[in-house]
Design a protein around this motif. Structure first.
Motif, PDB file in Angstrom:
ATOM      1  N   ASP A 211     -41.425  29.441  40.829  1.00 39.48           N
ATOM      2  CA  ASP A 211     -41.254  30.508  39.839  1.00 39.48           C
ATOM      3  C   ASP A 211     -40.755  29.901  38.533  1.00 39.48           C
ATOM      4  N   GLY A 212     -41.656  29.144  37.825  1.00 43.53           N
ATOM      5  CA  GLY A 212     -41.320  28.618  36.509  1.00 43.53           C
ATOM      6  C   GLY A 212     -40.581  27.298  36.527  1.00 43.53           C
ATOM      7  N   TYR A 213     -40.818  26.450  37.534  1.00 45.49           N
ATOM      8  CA  TYR A 213     -40.191  25.121  37.569  1.00 45.49           C
ATOM      9  C   TYR A 213     -41.247  24.061  37.256  1.00 45.49           C
ATOM     10  N   ILE A 214     -40.839  23.021  36.537  1.00 47.08           N
ATOM     11  CA  ILE A 214     -41.754  21.925  36.181  1.00 47.08           C
ATOM     12  C   ILE A 214     -41.155  20.622  36.669  1.00 47.08           C
ATOM     13  N   MET A 215     -42.001  19.816  37.373  1.00 49.54           N
ATOM     14  CA  MET A 215     -41.583  18.480  37.826  1.00 49.54           C
ATOM     15  C   MET A 215     -42.238  17.446  36.905  1.00 49.54           C
ATOM     16  N   ILE A 216     -41.458  16.533  36.355  1.00 46.67           N
ATOM     17  CA  ILE A 216     -41.954  15.508  35.420  1.00 46.67           C
ATOM     18  C   ILE A 216     -41.612  14.135  35.981  1.00 46.67           C
ATOM     19  N   GLY A 217     -42.605  13.241  36.036  1.00 50.62           N
ATOM     20  CA  GLY A 217     -42.376  11.868  36.476  1.00 50.62           C
ATOM     21  C   GLY A 217     -42.348  10.918  35.286  1.00 50.62           C
ATOM     22  N   PHE A 218     -41.449   9.945  35.346  1.00 50.20           N
ATOM     23  CA  PHE A 218     -41.331   8.947  34.271  1.00 50.20           C
ATOM     24  C   PHE A 218     -41.695   7.572  34.816  1.00 50.20           C
TER      25      PHE A 218
ATOM     26  N   ARG B  45     -40.565   4.706  34.623  1.00 54.17           N
ATOM     27  CA  ARG B  45     -39.554   3.783  35.177  1.00 54.17           C
ATOM     28  C   ARG B  45     -39.087   4.179  36.589  1.00 54.17           C
ATOM     29  N   GLY B  46     -39.772   5.092  37.223  1.00 56.17           N
ATOM     30  CA  GLY B  46     -39.447   5.410  38.618  1.00 56.17           C
ATOM     31  C   GLY B  46     -38.688   6.711  38.808  1.00 56.17           C
ATOM     32  N   TYR B  47     -38.306   7.381  37.727  1.00 57.39           N
ATOM     33  CA  TYR B  47     -37.543   8.640  37.850  1.00 57.39           C
ATOM     34  C   TYR B  47     -38.486   9.838  37.875  1.00 57.39           C
ATOM     35  N   PHE B  48     -38.070  10.898  38.568  1.00 57.40           N
ATOM     36  CA  PHE B  48     -38.704  12.182  38.317  1.00 57.40           C
ATOM     37  C   PHE B  48     -37.598  13.240  38.270  1.00 57.40           C
ATOM     38  N   VAL B  49     -37.818  14.251  37.401  1.00 60.68           N
ATOM     39  CA  VAL B  49     -36.821  15.311  37.209  1.00 60.68           C
ATOM     40  C   VAL B  49     -37.511  16.655  37.352  1.00 60.68           C
ATOM     41  N   VAL B  50     -36.683  17.674  37.633  1.00 64.38           N
ATOM     42  CA  VAL B  50     -37.161  19.064  37.717  1.00 64.38           C
ATOM     43  C   VAL B  50     -36.404  19.853  36.674  1.00 64.38           C
ATOM     44  N   ILE B  51     -37.154  20.602  35.843  1.00 63.93           N
ATOM     45  CA  ILE B  51     -36.514  21.459  34.849  1.00 63.93           C
ATOM     46  C   ILE B  51     -37.027  22.885  35.020  1.00 63.93           C
ATOM     47  N   SER B  52     -36.251  23.848  34.471  1.00 60.48           N
ATOM     48  CA  SER B  52     -36.601  25.256  34.617  1.00 60.48           C
ATOM     49  C   SER B  52     -37.095  25.787  33.278  1.00 60.48           C
ATOM     50  N   THR B  53     -38.027  26.772  33.347  1.00 62.35           N
ATOM     51  CA  THR B  53     -38.499  27.429  32.123  1.00 62.35           C
ATOM     52  C   THR B  53     -37.859  28.806  31.962  1.00 62.35           C
ATOM     53  N   HIS B  54     -36.906  29.146  32.815  1.00 63.73           N
ATOM     54  CA  HIS B  54     -36.218  30.438  32.679  1.00 63.73           C
ATOM     55  C   HIS B  54     -35.369  30.406  31.410  1.00 63.73           C
ATOM     56  N   ILE B  55     -35.283  31.550  30.710  1.00 65.61           N
ATOM     57  CA  ILE B  55     -34.566  31.631  29.425  1.00 65.61           C
ATOM     58  C   ILE B  55     -33.135  31.136  29.572  1.00 65.61           C
ATOM     59  N   ARG B  56     -32.470  31.566  30.649  1.00 67.05           N
ATOM     60  CA  ARG B  56     -31.049  31.217  30.795  1.00 67.05           C
ATOM     61  C   ARG B  56     -30.852  29.753  31.186  1.00 67.05           C
ATOM     62  N   GLU B  57     -31.892  29.129  31.768  1.00 68.78           N
ATOM     63  CA  GLU B  57     -31.722  27.758  32.248  1.00 68.78           C
ATOM     64  C   GLU B  57     -32.505  26.745  31.407  1.00 68.78           C
ATOM     65  N   ILE B  58     -33.103  27.192  30.304  1.00 69.04           N
ATOM     66  CA  ILE B  58     -33.971  26.303  29.519  1.00 69.04           C
ATOM     67  C   ILE B  58     -33.187  25.083  29.059  1.00 69.04           C
ATOM     68  N   GLY B  59     -33.823  23.912  29.187  1.00 70.42           N
ATOM     69  CA  GLY B  59     -33.171  22.667  28.773  1.00 70.42           C
ATOM     70  C   GLY B  59     -32.263  22.081  29.838  1.00 70.42           C
ATOM     71  N   GLN B  60     -32.065  22.808  30.955  1.00 70.29           N
ATOM     72  CA  GLN B  60     -31.177  22.284  32.003  1.00 70.29           C
ATOM     73  C   GLN B  60     -31.987  21.507  33.021  1.00 70.29           C
ATOM     74  N   GLU B  61     -31.420  20.430  33.467  1.00 67.31           N
ATOM     75  CA  GLU B  61     -32.055  19.582  34.481  1.00 67.31           C
ATOM     76  C   GLU B  61     -31.602  20.072  35.855  1.00 67.31           C
ATOM     77  N   ILE B  62     -32.569  20.536  36.658  1.00 69.31           N
ATOM     78  CA  ILE B  62     -32.219  21.098  37.976  1.00 69.31           C
ATOM     79  C   ILE B  62     -32.020  19.974  38.986  1.00 69.31           C
ATOM     80  N   PHE B  63     -32.874  18.958  38.913  1.00 72.69           N
ATOM     81  CA  PHE B  63     -32.800  17.877  39.898  1.00 72.69           C
ATOM     82  C   PHE B  63     -33.322  16.589  39.261  1.00 72.69           C
ATOM     83  N   GLN B  64     -32.762  15.460  39.726  1.00 83.04           N
ATOM     84  CA  GLN B  64     -33.235  14.146  39.266  1.00 83.04           C
ATOM     85  C   GLN B  64     -33.153  13.163  40.424  1.00 83.04           C
ATOM     86  N   ALA B  65     -34.190  12.295  40.519  1.00 78.93           N
ATOM     87  CA  ALA B  65     -34.167  11.266  41.568  1.00 78.93           C
ATOM     88  C   ALA B  65     -34.829   9.997  41.043  1.00 78.93           C
ATOM     89  N   HIS B  66     -34.275   8.833  41.453  1.00 80.60           N
ATOM     90  CA  HIS B  66     -34.882   7.526  41.132  1.00 80.60           C
ATOM     91  C   HIS B  66     -35.686   7.120  42.354  1.00 80.60           C
TER      92      HIS B  66
END
Length: 1116
Positions: free
Chosen positions: A13-20, A22-43
């Motif tokens: 429901d509006g989550y985006i997973m981005i891979g980098f 250098r081996g990292y991937f992060v999950v961010i939210s597109t919800h108005i209240r959570e915009i710009g917040q990093e939900i999860f990160q893993a190396h």
């Protein structure tokens, strides 16, 4: 190194997973209240991440980099689901992607290779009895039987199957229109054959001999090990439906005996394989989508085209809807455990719902929802056995789990009372009564046993219910169930059980459907449901209608429906002499109800004709409430309820009738009303008699004083009744006559003490008032006012008396000591009583000084000092004083007074358990011996008299006033008794110069003759045993020479006591020889010691005299 994004993916429901890179991937939210917040990160990768991909169907995310793939679960990204290493790809991997169904994951490498991985197996599985077969890899099927603990068997198949079917002895797998059959041996699996069908097979089922395949709306039934589909044998194969049938088969199932299928026209057909023909057909309203028979084929669960669920019983052709049936249900599994035949689960992707089919319940067969259990993601249930659900997992394994409705199958001792109570509810819902018994035993709670017993009754488990009721001591239910347990009629038995559980309407319906419908009438009668009972009696037992009508009429009367009650009382009259009591009760009801509904004449006539007195009373009460007084009084009189009749006649003002009834009336209230009426008429004599009967003494006194002029009668009544108001009236009467003394007396009697005191003061009648008040229970203030009056008048004795009564002891003593002396010295006695009550040392010393004469120089008699010590309970001082007084009385010759003083003191000391002074005991013994001597001589018993006089003469110094007289008596009595030697001894003593001239002249010559002619003969005194040591000593000797004890003496003879002839005076407790005392009481009826009257019947011989031989009394 510059970092870049090798990939991104959106999910949920509006989550985006981005891979980098250098081996990292992060999950961010597109919800108005959570915009710009990093939900999860893993190396995830050490050097390089090249791609990310998400499978929504699997709920998984994958990333690739370096030379490996890492897979995460989207529900918990922290958890690593799998790691796949590609060791051959030394240049690393490039891109990866999922198939839409998530079954395949493809990854490309930098050197141009493509790797495809299988992420999940197709979930294919089937069950037959307790054996299950499921796909464990694309080309392998595993067969297991956990229940019978068989070793797993794996079967390699030739193609990736799209369906799997398992039978008793066979396995079938297939795809499209082809199926391969395998025979299951004990140790091996053998391929039998492959069969091609006329269309793509949708599903297949096997039993021990046959296979049934569903394809393109048709079912092919054929033998598994037969020749083939084109075989000519009739029982080898058959295609359903027949050519002339126009319906499509949508589902089918195969049991050991039946082929069952459902069609698009809603028909469910049962084909009996053994007879090779149809045996049952059921037509449903809409098409049947899926069918699920139980292991025996006697019940069939099915889902129709509306996604509703039903259970069909072909035995009785009954259909039962499954309640709360979810439209998402995909399948149904029946319980294979033999003891739980009615349980099944309906499951969808998330949940399994447990249902129970109640076949034999008192309310009839029905299905209930027992509960739901969460099913893990992508698990497919295959088998249900004893509450354990076996599921196939996506990874090709079997997973067992207990249903939440079967928690009680674990270790019960690990749970608390709340959990055990919930489990008890589960067991009762599932009809697991043995497990419920164990839970009740652990809970040890009455309510639990009650629930179990009710459930047993509900499910008609009579024997188990008896066992339960017997366990918690309900004898009534045990006896009731024992009486019905042998009943074979199902409806009759269910009716009884419904009645026991309180469902009476259901019980009636069941009774009426049974072979004994009259039981419904009996139940309604027992419950006093007379309306229902009457309706039933009309068709079941018309002869019972009159009796039921009476009972119903009584109930209607109680509820106030008098009109209908009258109607039913009339219907209850039989006119048969055999039922006379019943008819009389109905006629009584008719009488009462007639009055109630306004037909008074009929009701009164009926009541007068009726023999019952009680009916007349009850009808009279109804009429009285209705203000029909004349009829009510008439009925009361006829029924001989004279008090009630007179009361009602009074309300009618019919005094003539009241007067007639008065001799029979006992109620004071009626007499009072009559008396008031007569007084108002001026007939005072009749009024007085009525007032007396009514116990209205004040009114009687008033009439005697005011109207009848009879004060003597009024005074007598006041004295008898102690009436306060009457006493006031009499006092006023005497006041008017000027008789102040009588007026004071009656004022005191009426508790008007202040008025009486004032009157006494005014007319100088205080002595009269004082005499009256001292005999009444007056207050301290009353006593004090009298005392102060006498103090002013210088009347010391009366002042002291009333100061004593009001507790002013000092002033009382002062006035008693000032009081002039009288012959009886009453003032001194009152002074002693005052000091005794005051218990004040100063007042005591003041009185002692007065008695000793220190205050006025006039010593008072010693007996007053004795009385003072007794009043103060100073018993030792009183004892010493008593001895002195007794000595003075002896010296004065007052021997009886001396005896009484010593005896009273002796008794008091004995009561207070104070040791008796030996001098007192000795003096009392000598004085008592003197009294006995006089008594013996008076009776003519000269020997006993002589012996007592000898004892007195030996202590002659105690009798100084009468020495010569006593010695003369001794000589004469000894001479008469023949004790010559003793007579001579005492005669010689009398001849001494100091006594000789004092001898009475008429005895002088006789005494001189005794001296002149002495006799030396000594008469031996008889001996008896010492009560202490049994030594024989003279019977009048009181000191034992052997044990040296002072011996108790007989108060009747003066001799010492012996153990075998012992009694005591019932009043003073002094000992006496039983035989002698009894003889003495035949002529005299008083005790010689205490002078109290004694009835010889109250004299008891004492066998054990130990308590009288204590050292305390030994010093006498």
């Amino acid at each position: 190194m510059k970092e870049y994004q090798p990939g991104k993916a959106q999910y949920g429901d509006g989550y985006i997973m981005i891979g980098f890179s250098r081996g990292y991937f992060v999950v961010i939210s597109t919800h108005i209240r959570e915009i710009g917040q990093e939900i999860f990160q893993a190396h995830n990768h050490k050097d390089n991440l090249s791609s990310v991909a998400i499978s929504q169907s699997l709920n998984k995310a994958a990333s690739c980099g370096d030379n490996c793939i890492k897979i995460h679960d989207l529900s918990d990204l922290r958890e690593m689901y799998a790691i796949i290493n590609l060791d051959d790809e030394n240049k690393g991997v490039d891109k990866l992607a999922w198939t839409d169904d998530g079954q395949l994951l493809a990854v490309s490498s930098r050197i141009g290779s493509l790797h495809v991985f299988l992420t999940k197996l197709p979930i294919l599985g089937d069950a037959c009895n307790t054996r299950i077969a499921y796909l464990t890899s694309l080309l392998e099927v595993t067969i297991v039987n956990h229940v019978e603990r068989e070793l797993p068997v794996t079967v390699s198949v030739e193609v990736e199957p799209s369906f799997v079917a398992i039978g008793v002895y066979h396995l079938a797998v297939g795809m499209n229109n082809r199926a391969w059959f395998y025979a299951l041996g004990e140790n091996n699996v053998k391929k039998l054959k492959d069969v091609e069908y006329l269309g793509t097979v949708a599903s297949m089922h096997l039993n021990s001999d046959y296979a049934a395949a569903l394809f393109e709306g048709k079912v092919q039934l054929h033998m598994i090990e037969g020749e083939g589909l084109d075989a000519q044998e009739e029982r080898e194969t058959r295609l359903f439906p027949a050519d002339d049938d126009k319906y499509q088969i949508l589902c089918h199932a195969l049991t050991s005996d039946f082929l069952i299928y459902g069609t698009d026209t809603g028909v469910i057909n049962y084909f009996y394989i053994e007879d090779w023909q149809y045996v049952n057909e059921y037509r449903h309203s809409v098409s049947v989508r899926k069918v699920f028979p139980d292991p025996n084929g006697t019940r069939l669960a099915f889902i129709d085209d509306k996604s509703d669920g039903f259970v069909y019983c072909p035995v009785n052709d009954r259909l039962y809807e499954i309640p709360d049936f979810s439209p998402t249900i995909k399948g149904i599994l029946w319980e294979h455990w033999p003891m739980d035949k009615g349980v099944f689960v309906a499951f969808d992707d998330d949940k399994a719902y447990t249902y129970v089919f109640y076949k034999d319940a008192i309310q009839g067969s029905k299905i209930i929802l027992a509960g739901g259990t969460e099913v893990p993601f992508s698990h497919k249930p295959l088998l249900l056995y004893n509450g354990e659900l076996t599921c196939q997992t996506p990874s090709g394994k079997a997973n067992n789990m207990y249903l939440s409705t079967h928690r009680f199958l674990g270790n019960l001792k690990d749970f608390g009372p709340n959990e055990l109570t919930q489990m008890l509810t589960q067991t009762l819902t599932l009809k697991r009564f043995s497990e419920a018994w164990e839970l009740c035993r652990l809970l040890n709670d009455q309510s639990g046993w009650n629930e179990l017993a009710k459930a047993c009754l509900y499910h008609m488990e009579v024997d188990f219910a008896i066992r339960v009721y017997r366990t918690f001591g309900n004898a009534g239910m045990v006896m009731s169930l024992e009486q019905i347990k042998g009943i074979e009629d199902h409806n009759l038995l269910a009716g009884h059980l419904a009645m026991f559980t309180g469902d009476f309407n259901l019980a009636q319906d069941l009774y009426l459907a049974s072979s004994r419908p009259v039981a419904a009438l009996e139940m309604r009668k027992d419950l006093q449901h007379w309306d229902s009972a009457l309706q039933l009696a009309k068709r079941l037992a018309p002869d019972q209608i009159p009796f039921l009508s009476k009972e119903y009429a009584m109930q209607l009367e109680f509820t106030g429906d008098y009109s209908n009650a009258l109607s039913h009382y009339e219907k209850g009259i039989t006119g048969n002499n055999k039922y006379q009591d019943h008819d009389e009760a109905c006629l009584a009801g008719v009488a009462q109800m007639s009055i109630r509904v306004g037909d008074i004449r009929r009701g009164v006539n009926q009541a007068i004709k009726h023999p019952s007195r009680l009916l007349k009373r009850d009808c009279g009460a109804i009429l009285e409430n209705m203000k029909q007084f004349s009829e009510a009084a008439q009925l009361y009189e006829k029924g001989q309820y004279y008090d009630k009749a007179a009361s009602v006649y009074i309300r009618c003002k019919n005094w003539a009738k009241v007067g007639e009834l008065l001799p029979h009336v006992s109620s004071p209230k009626i007499h009072l009303q009559y008396a008031k009426a007569k007084e108002a008429d001026g007939r005072y004599n009749e009024a007085v008699i009525a007032y007396e009967h009514a116990k209205q003494w004040d009114s009687v006194i008033r009439l005697y004083l005011d109207q009848l002029n009879n004060p003597e009668k009024a005074v007598n009544i006041v004295r008898e009744t102690q009436s306060l108001d009457g006493a006031k009236m009499v006092a006023r009467f005497f006041l008017q006559l000027g008789d102040y003394g009588s007026a004071i007396q009656f004022l005191v009697m009426s508790k008007c003490n202040n008025e009486a005191f004032t009157l006494a003061q005014q007319h100088n009648k205080m002595e009269i008032y004082a005499d009256i008040i001292s005999s009444e229970s007056a207050t301290n203030e009353d006593y004090q006012s009298i005392a102060l009056y006498f103090e002013e008048e210088k009347k010391h004795f009366q002042a002291g008396k009333f100061f004593l009564l009001c507790g002013q002891y000092g002033r009382a003593l002062k006035h008693f000591m000032k009081s002039p002396g009288t012959e009886d010295n009453l003032a001194i006695e009152m002074a002693i009583e005052t000091v005794g009550r005051a218990k004040d040392e100063a007042l005591t010393n003041q009185l002692i000084d007065y008695l000793m004469g220190e205050s006025d120089g006039m010593p008072k008699d010693a007996k007053y000092l004795f009385h003072l010590y007794m009043a103060l309970k100073q018993y030792k001082e009183a004892a010493r004083t008593a001895i002195i007084i007794a000595r003075e009385e002896q010296c004065s010759g007052n021997y009886r007074n001396a005896h009484d003083v010593l005896f009273s003191m002796y008794s008091e000391l004995k009561t207070q358990k104070i040791k008796i002074p030996s001098e007192m005991a000795t003096n009392l013994m000598i004085l008592h011996s003197y009294m006995l001597a006089k008594a013996h001589i008076k009776r003519g018993d000269h020997m006993k008299g002589a012996r007592m006089l000898i004892r007195v003469a030996n202590n002659i110094s105690k009798f100084p006033s009468h020495v010569v007289q006593i010695l003369t008596s001794v000589v004469i009595e000894c001479h008469r008794a023949g004790l010559k030697n003793s007579a001579f001894s005492f005669a010689a003593m009398l001849m001494r110069p100091e006594y000789r001239n004092k001898i009475d002249l008429k005895y002088k010559k006789k005494i001189e003759a005794v001296v002149r002619h002495p006799s030396t003969t000594v008469v031996e005194e008889p001996t008896t045993a010492c009560p202490y040591c049994a030594f024989q000593l003279p019977e009048c000797e009181l000191l034992c020479p052997s044990c040296k004890n002072n011996l108790p003496y007989c108060i009747a003879t003066g001799r010492h006591m012996v153990q075998d002839d012992w009694t005591v005076c019932p009043h003073c407790d002094f000992p006496a020889l039983y035989s002698e005392f009894k003889n003495m009481l035949e002529t005299e009826n008083t005790c010689p010691m205490c002078s109290e009257r004694i009835d010889v019947a109250h004299l008891k011989k004492i066998t054990d005299c130990t308590q009288y031989l204590t050292p305390e009394n030994g010093d006498q």
